[in-house]
Enzyme design. Sequence first.
Site, mmCIF file in Angstrom:
data_model
loop_
_atom_site.group_PDB
_atom_site.id
_atom_site.type_symbol
_atom_site.label_atom_id
_atom_site.label_comp_id
_atom_site.label_asym_id
_atom_site.label_seq_id
_atom_site.Cartn_x
_atom_site.Cartn_y
_atom_site.Cartn_z
ATOM 1 N N SER A 131 -25.269 6.017 -4.068
ATOM 2 C CA SER A 131 -24.209 6.466 -5.100
ATOM 3 C C SER A 131 -23.429 5.468 -4.885
ATOM 4 C CB SER A 131 -23.582 7.787 -4.653
ATOM 5 O OG SER A 131 -22.696 8.463 -5.419
ATOM 6 N N ASP A 285 -31.013 13.089 -12.115
ATOM 7 C CA ASP A 285 -29.543 12.907 -11.559
ATOM 8 C C ASP A 285 -28.830 12.684 -12.926
ATOM 9 O OD1 ASP A 285 -27.353 11.811 -10.750
ATOM 10 O OD2 ASP A 285 -28.214 10.595 -9.165
ATOM 11 N N HIS A 314 -28.824 14.330 -7.875
ATOM 12 C CA HIS A 314 -27.985 13.457 -7.076
ATOM 13 C C HIS A 314 -27.820 14.198 -5.638
ATOM 14 C CE1 HIS A 314 -25.348 10.053 -6.797
ATOM 15 N NE2 HIS A 314 -24.272 10.648 -6.191
#
Length: 338
Positions: A131, A285, A314
């Site tokens: 991330s 995602d 995610h």
Amino acid sequence: MTVTRHDHVYALDAFPFQDGTILPDAKLAYSVYGTLNRERNNVILAPTWFASTPESFEWLIGPGRPLDTDLYYVVAPSMFGNGLSSSPSNTSAPFDRARFPHHSIADNIRAQHQLLTELGVTGIELVFGGSMGAMQAYEWAVRYPDLVRRVFAACGNSKTTDHCALFLSGAEAALVADQSFDGGDYSKPPAAGLRAVARVWSPWSPSSRFFWDREFEKLGFATAEEFVQGFWEPWYGALDANDFLNQLWTWQHADISNNEKYQGDLARALGDIRALTYVVPAERDPYFPVEDAAWEASNIPKAELHVIPGTWGHFSLFGSQPSSAEYIGESIRSLLAS
């Protein structure tokens, strides 16, 4: 298995941010695992991701684990704004609360480089990032190519897209609409605003298929509403609102080409990455689609695209879904063996 972690705080002293602000008495919190070798080059750097501390990815760290502390010295620096490093919540006036300066991904990497220089590190075997950690991994590879041998960039981009930035602005709007936020000078946490953020965020981290398949039941929640109230609201309710917004700004403005050298030419910046790179998006995602990651991989000379399969999106980063966790772990081992 319990992993041995040692926590430290490094004094950056008067640290200049990219916008020209100088933060006096700036501090960089970091955790270390394992032992630094004599050559000081067995380092794995694992920067924190959004609103997290190193505990978020400790499932990957330890003897025999993918970030193997029998072989490597793992350094996990905390981003500015996470409440451990210098943040709105722990900085005195005039830079307290909402007055804490905005910081770029590059600011974080310059601070981390200063730390590693102080530690005498001569080489980085791997920068692992998920991330916002992936954003930092890309920045490391572009900014300090002579130090970084490998990059593992999971579920994150080298530049935040307009689509993602708009989502983040929606979460920001939900928080600041709470009157008790008071421009950041709240006397008690803006609980309603943080609950609103949790609700805005909840359908974005997992995929829509995650909800269709009722995967939240594997986390102990009977309904989607229980998932929001039992997982997301406690998570965001525990955050400092100013810290949250400070890191949100950094995410919104992430861009490895936003500097004098590249002047916004992202393809050129990616083309200058010399490290062996695994670009590792997750299927479904919503923040960081596979097609965006595939474009990035196509512009990095020594990159491979590895897609985390499944419906957790995610959420795959958190290690809660066994097949995703196994895929990430095996991919890290493959990269380190290359």
